[in-house]
Write a protein that holds these residues in place. Structure first.
Motif, PDB file in Angstrom:
ATOM      1  N   UNK A  38       0.850  -1.188   0.000  1.00  0.00           N
ATOM      2  CA  UNK A  38       0.000   0.000   0.000  1.00  0.00           C
ATOM      3  C   UNK A  38       0.884   1.235   0.000  1.00  0.00           C
ATOM      4  N   UNK A  39       0.469   2.244  -0.764  1.00  0.00           N
ATOM      5  CA  UNK A  39       1.209   3.506  -0.800  1.00  0.00           C
ATOM      6  C   UNK A  39       0.236   4.665  -0.698  1.00  0.00           C
ATOM      7  N   UNK A  40       0.713   5.753  -0.106  1.00  0.00           N
ATOM      8  CA  UNK A  40      -0.122   6.937   0.065  1.00  0.00           C
ATOM      9  C   UNK A  40       0.392   8.161  -0.660  1.00  0.00           C
ATOM     10  N   UNK A  41       1.548   8.047  -1.346  1.00  0.00           N
ATOM     11  CA  UNK A  41       2.063   9.173  -2.116  1.00  0.00           C
ATOM     12  C   UNK A  41       2.857   8.647  -3.313  1.00  0.00           C
ATOM     13  N   UNK A  42       3.160   9.548  -4.239  1.00  0.00           N
ATOM     14  CA  UNK A  42       3.818   9.160  -5.488  1.00  0.00           C
ATOM     15  C   UNK A  42       5.216   8.552  -5.261  1.00  0.00           C
ATOM     16  N   UNK A  43       6.107   9.185  -4.471  1.00  0.00           N
ATOM     17  CA  UNK A  43       7.439   8.585  -4.286  1.00  0.00           C
ATOM     18  C   UNK A  43       7.369   7.175  -3.679  1.00  0.00           C
ATOM     19  N   UNK A  44       6.522   6.997  -2.672  1.00  0.00           N
ATOM     20  CA  UNK A  44       6.369   5.677  -2.065  1.00  0.00           C
ATOM     21  C   UNK A  44       5.789   4.694  -3.075  1.00  0.00           C
ATOM     22  N   UNK A  45       4.818   5.126  -3.863  1.00  0.00           N
ATOM     23  CA  UNK A  45       4.210   4.261  -4.868  1.00  0.00           C
ATOM     24  C   UNK A  45       5.233   3.844  -5.921  1.00  0.00           C
ATOM     25  N   UNK A  46       6.078   4.753  -6.336  1.00  0.00           N
ATOM     26  CA  UNK A  46       7.116   4.427  -7.319  1.00  0.00           C
ATOM     27  C   UNK A  46       8.079   3.379  -6.757  1.00  0.00           C
ATOM     28  N   UNK A  47       8.503   3.613  -5.526  1.00  0.00           N
ATOM     29  CA  UNK A  47       9.446   2.673  -4.894  1.00  0.00           C
ATOM     30  C   UNK A  47       8.823   1.282  -4.766  1.00  0.00           C
ATOM     31  N   UNK A  48       7.584   1.229  -4.269  1.00  0.00           N
ATOM     32  CA  UNK A  48       6.924  -0.059  -4.066  1.00  0.00           C
ATOM     33  C   UNK A  48       6.559  -0.738  -5.380  1.00  0.00           C
ATOM     34  N   UNK A  49       6.191   0.042  -6.393  1.00  0.00           N
ATOM     35  CA  UNK A  49       5.865  -0.547  -7.693  1.00  0.00           C
ATOM     36  C   UNK A  49       7.079  -1.247  -8.293  1.00  0.00           C
ATOM     37  N   UNK A  50       8.253  -0.702  -8.049  1.00  0.00           N
ATOM     38  CA  UNK A  50       9.487  -1.319  -8.545  1.00  0.00           C
ATOM     39  C   UNK A  50       9.891  -2.534  -7.726  1.00  0.00           C
ATOM     40  N   UNK A  51       9.665  -2.496  -6.421  1.00  0.00           N
ATOM     41  CA  UNK A  51      10.209  -3.510  -5.515  1.00  0.00           C
ATOM     42  C   UNK A  51       9.252  -4.640  -5.164  1.00  0.00           C
ATOM     43  N   UNK A  52       7.973  -4.503  -5.498  1.00  0.00           N
ATOM     44  CA  UNK A  52       6.967  -5.451  -5.030  1.00  0.00           C
ATOM     45  C   UNK A  52       6.412  -6.273  -6.187  1.00  0.00           C
ATOM     46  N   UNK A  53       6.199  -7.549  -5.925  1.00  0.00           N
ATOM     47  CA  UNK A  53       5.517  -8.418  -6.889  1.00  0.00           C
ATOM     48  C   UNK A  53       4.022  -8.343  -6.610  1.00  0.00           C
ATOM     49  N   UNK A  54       3.218  -8.119  -7.649  1.00  0.00           N
ATOM     50  CA  UNK A  54       1.769  -8.079  -7.506  1.00  0.00           C
ATOM     51  C   UNK A  54       1.132  -8.443  -8.837  1.00  0.00           C
ATOM     52  N   UNK A  73       3.429   6.482 -11.898  1.00  0.00           N
ATOM     53  CA  UNK A  73       3.259   5.144 -11.323  1.00  0.00           C
ATOM     54  C   UNK A  73       2.593   4.224 -12.347  1.00  0.00           C
ATOM     55  N   UNK A  74       1.578   4.728 -13.024  1.00  0.00           N
ATOM     56  CA  UNK A  74       0.903   3.941 -14.061  1.00  0.00           C
ATOM     57  C   UNK A  74       1.884   3.567 -15.167  1.00  0.00           C
ATOM     58  N   UNK A  75       2.748   4.502 -15.557  1.00  0.00           N
ATOM     59  CA  UNK A  75       3.748   4.228 -16.591  1.00  0.00           C
ATOM     60  C   UNK A  75       4.675   3.087 -16.166  1.00  0.00           C
ATOM     61  N   UNK A  76       5.113   3.120 -14.928  1.00  0.00           N
ATOM     62  CA  UNK A  76       6.011   2.087 -14.404  1.00  0.00           C
ATOM     63  C   UNK A  76       5.320   0.721 -14.385  1.00  0.00           C
ATOM     64  N   UNK A  77       4.089   0.683 -13.926  1.00  0.00           N
ATOM     65  CA  UNK A  77       3.358  -0.579 -13.854  1.00  0.00           C
ATOM     66  C   UNK A  77       3.071  -1.110 -15.257  1.00  0.00           C
ATOM     67  N   UNK A  78       2.739  -0.232 -16.166  1.00  0.00           N
ATOM     68  CA  UNK A  78       2.507  -0.640 -17.556  1.00  0.00           C
ATOM     69  C   UNK A  78       3.778  -1.248 -18.144  1.00  0.00           C
ATOM     70  N   UNK A  79       4.929  -0.630 -17.871  1.00  0.00           N
ATOM     71  CA  UNK A  79       6.209  -1.142 -18.370  1.00  0.00           C
ATOM     72  C   UNK A  79       6.515  -2.531 -17.812  1.00  0.00           C
ATOM     73  N   UNK A  80       6.013  -2.811 -16.602  1.00  0.00           N
ATOM     74  CA  UNK A  80       6.198  -4.144 -16.010  1.00  0.00           C
ATOM     75  C   UNK A  80       5.245  -5.169 -16.630  1.00  0.00           C
ATOM     76  N   UNK A  81       4.275  -4.693 -17.412  1.00  0.00           N
ATOM     77  CA  UNK A  81       3.307  -5.587 -18.042  1.00  0.00           C
ATOM     78  C   UNK A  81       2.209  -6.052 -17.105  1.00  0.00           C
TER      79      UNK A  81
END
Length: 125
Positions: A38-54, A73-81
């Motif tokens: 869970x994230x509550x802000x953009x920097x935390x969301x970016x970090x967790x999107x990179x480091x977490x499997x979901x 964050x959406x761009x990063x998650x999209x890049x992860x597929x």
């Protein structure tokens, strides 16, 4: 209500309002999903999107007091597929322009709408 055939999947949840985030996390667990992070802000969301499997992400469109848009964050998650859906109080016109084709939950949403939207996104509908 249970997530038919999809329970046990993991969800990354980004929501800046703590009470809403807790409510959605409870709804996800009731549907049979696991909250991976869970994230509550953009920097935390970016970090967790990179480091977490979901398996899927739920992204609040406007995060933080100054209404930062969730696009990085959406761009990063999209890049992860990985699939993701938006949660917004502004309707589809409030979505980042490049993501207006993505599924969106209109806040406030009910348990059954959450379940249907996640299942459709995981199936690739």
């Amino acid at each position: 209500m249970t997530a038919t055939g999809l329970s046990g999947r993991s969800v990354f949840l980004v929501e800046d309002e703590v009470m809403i985030r807790m409510m959605v996390a409870d709804m996800l667990e009731e549907l049979g999903y696991k909250v991976a992070a869970e994230a509550g802000d953009i920097p935390e969301a970016m970090r967790l999107a990179e480091a977490t499997q979901f398996d899927i992400a739920i992204l609040d469109v406007n995060v933080n007091v100054n209404g930062k848009v969730i696009s990085p964050v959406a761009d990063l998650i999209k890049a992860k597929g990985c699939p993701f859906i938006f949660a917004t109080g502004y309707g589809s016109s409030g979505l980042p322009e490049q993501y207006r084709d993505r599924p969106a939950l209109q806040k406030p949403f009910q348990l059954d709408a959450l379940g249907r939207t996640i299942e459709a996104a995981l199936r690739g509908d």
